[in-house]
Design a protein around this motif. Structure first.
Motif, mmCIF file in Angstrom:
data_model
loop_
_atom_site.group_PDB
_atom_site.id
_atom_site.type_symbol
_atom_site.label_atom_id
_atom_site.label_comp_id
_atom_site.label_asym_id
_atom_site.label_seq_id
_atom_site.Cartn_x
_atom_site.Cartn_y
_atom_site.Cartn_z
ATOM 1 N N ILE A 13 65.238 44.378 24.144
ATOM 2 C CA ILE A 13 65.563 45.801 23.991
ATOM 3 C C ILE A 13 66.165 46.054 22.612
ATOM 4 C CG2 ILE A 13 67.134 47.614 24.798
ATOM 5 C CD1 ILE A 13 66.647 46.512 27.661
ATOM 6 N N PHE A 14 67.094 45.204 22.202
ATOM 7 C CA PHE A 14 67.716 45.340 20.881
ATOM 8 C C PHE A 14 66.674 45.221 19.774
ATOM 9 C CE2 PHE A 14 69.881 43.384 17.209
ATOM 10 C CZ PHE A 14 70.719 44.443 16.884
ATOM 11 N N LYS A 19 63.210 47.941 15.623
ATOM 12 C CA LYS A 19 61.890 48.278 15.087
ATOM 13 C C LYS A 19 61.646 49.785 15.106
ATOM 14 C CE LYS A 19 60.224 43.980 14.887
ATOM 15 N NZ LYS A 19 59.230 43.290 14.183
ATOM 16 N N ASN A 20 62.313 50.506 16.019
ATOM 17 C CA ASN A 20 62.122 51.950 16.140
ATOM 18 C C ASN A 20 63.188 52.762 15.420
ATOM 19 O OD1 ASN A 20 59.758 52.460 17.922
ATOM 20 N ND2 ASN A 20 60.879 51.013 19.197
ATOM 21 N N ALA A 21 64.049 52.110 14.681
ATOM 22 C CA ALA A 21 65.132 52.808 13.988
ATOM 23 C C ALA A 21 64.589 53.851 13.006
ATOM 24 C CB ALA A 21 66.022 51.805 13.259
ATOM 25 N N ALA A 22 63.440 53.596 12.426
ATOM 26 C CA ALA A 22 62.868 54.538 11.455
ATOM 27 C C ALA A 22 62.582 55.895 12.092
ATOM 28 C CB ALA A 22 61.595 53.962 10.855
ATOM 29 N N ILE A 23 62.177 55.902 13.347
ATOM 30 C CA ILE A 23 61.908 57.168 14.038
ATOM 31 C C ILE A 23 63.188 57.999 14.091
ATOM 32 C CG2 ILE A 23 61.273 58.229 16.244
ATOM 33 C CD1 ILE A 23 59.513 55.763 16.763
ATOM 34 N N PHE A 24 64.281 57.362 14.476
ATOM 35 C CA PHE A 24 65.555 58.077 14.565
ATOM 36 C C PHE A 24 66.068 58.484 13.185
ATOM 37 C CE2 PHE A 24 65.670 55.748 18.634
ATOM 38 C CZ PHE A 24 65.790 56.846 19.467
ATOM 39 N N LEU A 25 65.991 57.574 12.237
ATOM 40 C CA LEU A 25 66.489 57.883 10.886
ATOM 41 C C LEU A 25 65.702 59.023 10.246
ATOM 42 C CD1 LEU A 25 67.210 54.302 9.540
ATOM 43 C CD2 LEU A 25 68.844 55.995 10.385
ATOM 44 N N PHE A 26 64.429 59.113 10.565
ATOM 45 C CA PHE A 26 63.593 60.187 10.032
ATOM 46 C C PHE A 26 63.959 61.542 10.642
ATOM 47 C CE2 PHE A 26 59.754 62.825 10.471
ATOM 48 C CZ PHE A 26 59.455 63.018 9.133
ATOM 49 N N ILE A 58 65.334 71.671 15.372
ATOM 50 C CA ILE A 58 65.911 70.791 16.386
ATOM 51 C C ILE A 58 64.834 70.322 17.367
ATOM 52 C CG2 ILE A 58 67.517 70.680 18.346
ATOM 53 C CD1 ILE A 58 69.304 72.656 16.755
ATOM 54 N N VAL A 59 64.008 71.227 17.839
ATOM 55 C CA VAL A 59 63.047 70.915 18.894
ATOM 56 C C VAL A 59 61.925 69.997 18.406
ATOM 57 C CG1 VAL A 59 61.302 71.927 20.420
ATOM 58 C CG2 VAL A 59 63.568 72.945 20.271
ATOM 59 N N VAL A 60 61.385 70.241 17.224
ATOM 60 C CA VAL A 60 60.257 69.438 16.737
ATOM 61 C C VAL A 60 60.642 67.954 16.614
ATOM 62 C CG1 VAL A 60 58.688 69.049 14.801
ATOM 63 C CG2 VAL A 60 59.028 71.359 15.683
ATOM 64 N N PRO A 61 61.764 67.600 15.969
ATOM 65 C CA PRO A 61 62.120 66.168 15.927
ATOM 66 C C PRO A 61 62.395 65.575 17.310
ATOM 67 C CG PRO A 61 63.383 67.375 14.298
ATOM 68 C CD PRO A 61 62.662 68.378 15.125
ATOM 69 N N VAL A 62 62.999 66.362 18.186
ATOM 70 C CA VAL A 62 63.256 65.852 19.539
ATOM 71 C C VAL A 62 61.927 65.597 20.256
ATOM 72 C CG1 VAL A 62 64.191 66.465 21.814
ATOM 73 C CG2 VAL A 62 65.557 66.843 19.755
ATOM 74 N N LEU A 63 60.962 66.476 20.097
ATOM 75 C CA LEU A 63 59.643 66.251 20.707
ATOM 76 C C LEU A 63 58.953 65.033 20.103
ATOM 77 C CD1 LEU A 63 58.266 69.887 21.096
ATOM 78 C CD2 LEU A 63 59.136 68.362 22.875
ATOM 79 N N ILE A 64 59.123 64.846 18.796
ATOM 80 C CA ILE A 64 58.550 63.657 18.162
ATOM 81 C C ILE A 64 59.170 62.401 18.769
ATOM 82 C CG2 ILE A 64 58.493 62.338 15.994
ATOM 83 C CD1 ILE A 64 58.109 65.037 14.545
ATOM 84 N N SER A 71 56.257 54.896 23.934
ATOM 85 C CA SER A 71 55.158 53.946 23.755
ATOM 86 C C SER A 71 55.481 52.924 22.674
ATOM 87 C CB SER A 71 53.861 54.681 23.423
ATOM 88 O OG SER A 71 53.988 55.362 22.196
ATOM 89 N N SER A 72 56.142 53.365 21.615
ATOM 90 C CA SER A 72 56.513 52.442 20.547
ATOM 91 C C SER A 72 57.547 51.432 21.048
ATOM 92 C CB SER A 72 57.060 53.221 19.354
ATOM 93 O OG SER A 72 57.426 52.349 18.319
ATOM 94 N N PHE A 73 58.508 51.912 21.813
ATOM 95 C CA PHE A 73 59.527 51.026 22.373
ATOM 96 C C PHE A 73 58.873 49.956 23.250
ATOM 97 C CE2 PHE A 73 62.384 49.769 25.765
ATOM 98 C CZ PHE A 73 63.494 49.340 25.048
#
Length: 176
Positions: A13-14, A19-26, A58-64, A71-73
């Motif tokens: 999980i960690f 590996k998915n940190a870029a999604i959040f940072l973006f 706010i909504v567009v990044p949350v939907l992304i 699926s990436s996780f």
């Protein structure tokens, strides 16, 4: 059947979160800007445009995040699981087929035919006296032509889910 320890599950999980940190940072800057604008919109009179802008930011990044992250996780979690508990073996090519997905397109006054093919290979392997079969596609016709019926290809699978085997494509290309 292999049981995965809790420590390993937490490590997987960690690893997936890393590996998915870029999604959040973006998405964080967009959410922050949207939140700031939303705050100022609540302080201003007749600020419908600011509300729309803030909610969009706010909504567009949350939907992304909601669309991409699950699926990436799972992809990276299964990759880490497979890396530690995966089993390598050889499979036998049992069928090859070329699927024609060509299409025509109108380009001004002329009609242009775009040739496009899917090179599909079906393989089978035995594990614990059960035969499993699966298919994969290759993009390169030369690799497809080099792979002959009844030849061996390298695969990797989880012992608890052998039906989800994956072909080691890089090894096919090296073989060429």
């Amino acid at each position: 059947m292999i049981t995965v320890s809790i420590v390993d599950k937490l490590n997987f999980i960690f690893e997936s979160f890393k590996k998915n940190a870029a999604i959040f940072l973006f998405t964080i800057p967009f959410i922050l800007v949207g939140s700031i604008v939303f705050y100022f919109a609540t302080q201003a009179d007749e600020s419908f445009g600011m509300y729309v802008f803030a909610i969009t930011f706010i909504v567009v990044p949350v939907l992304i995040i909601l669309y991409i992250f699950p699926s990436s996780f799972m992809h990276y979690y299964e990759q880490a699981l497979s890396k530690k508990y995966g089993y390598y073996t050889k499979a036998t090519i049992v069928n090859k087929e070329i699927e024609d997905v060509s299409y025509t397109r109108r380009d001004g006054r002329s009609v242009v035919t775009i040739e496009n093919y899917n090179y599909i290979i079906t393989y089978a392997f035995d594990y614990k006296s059960v035969t499993y079969s699966n298919s994969f596609s290759v993009e390169d016709k030369a690799v497809y032509d080099d792979l002959k019926l009844q030849s061996s290809i390298p695969i990797k699978f989880l012992r608890q889910a052998p039906e989800n085997a994956t072909v080691l494509i890089r090894n096919l290309v090296k073989k060429k």
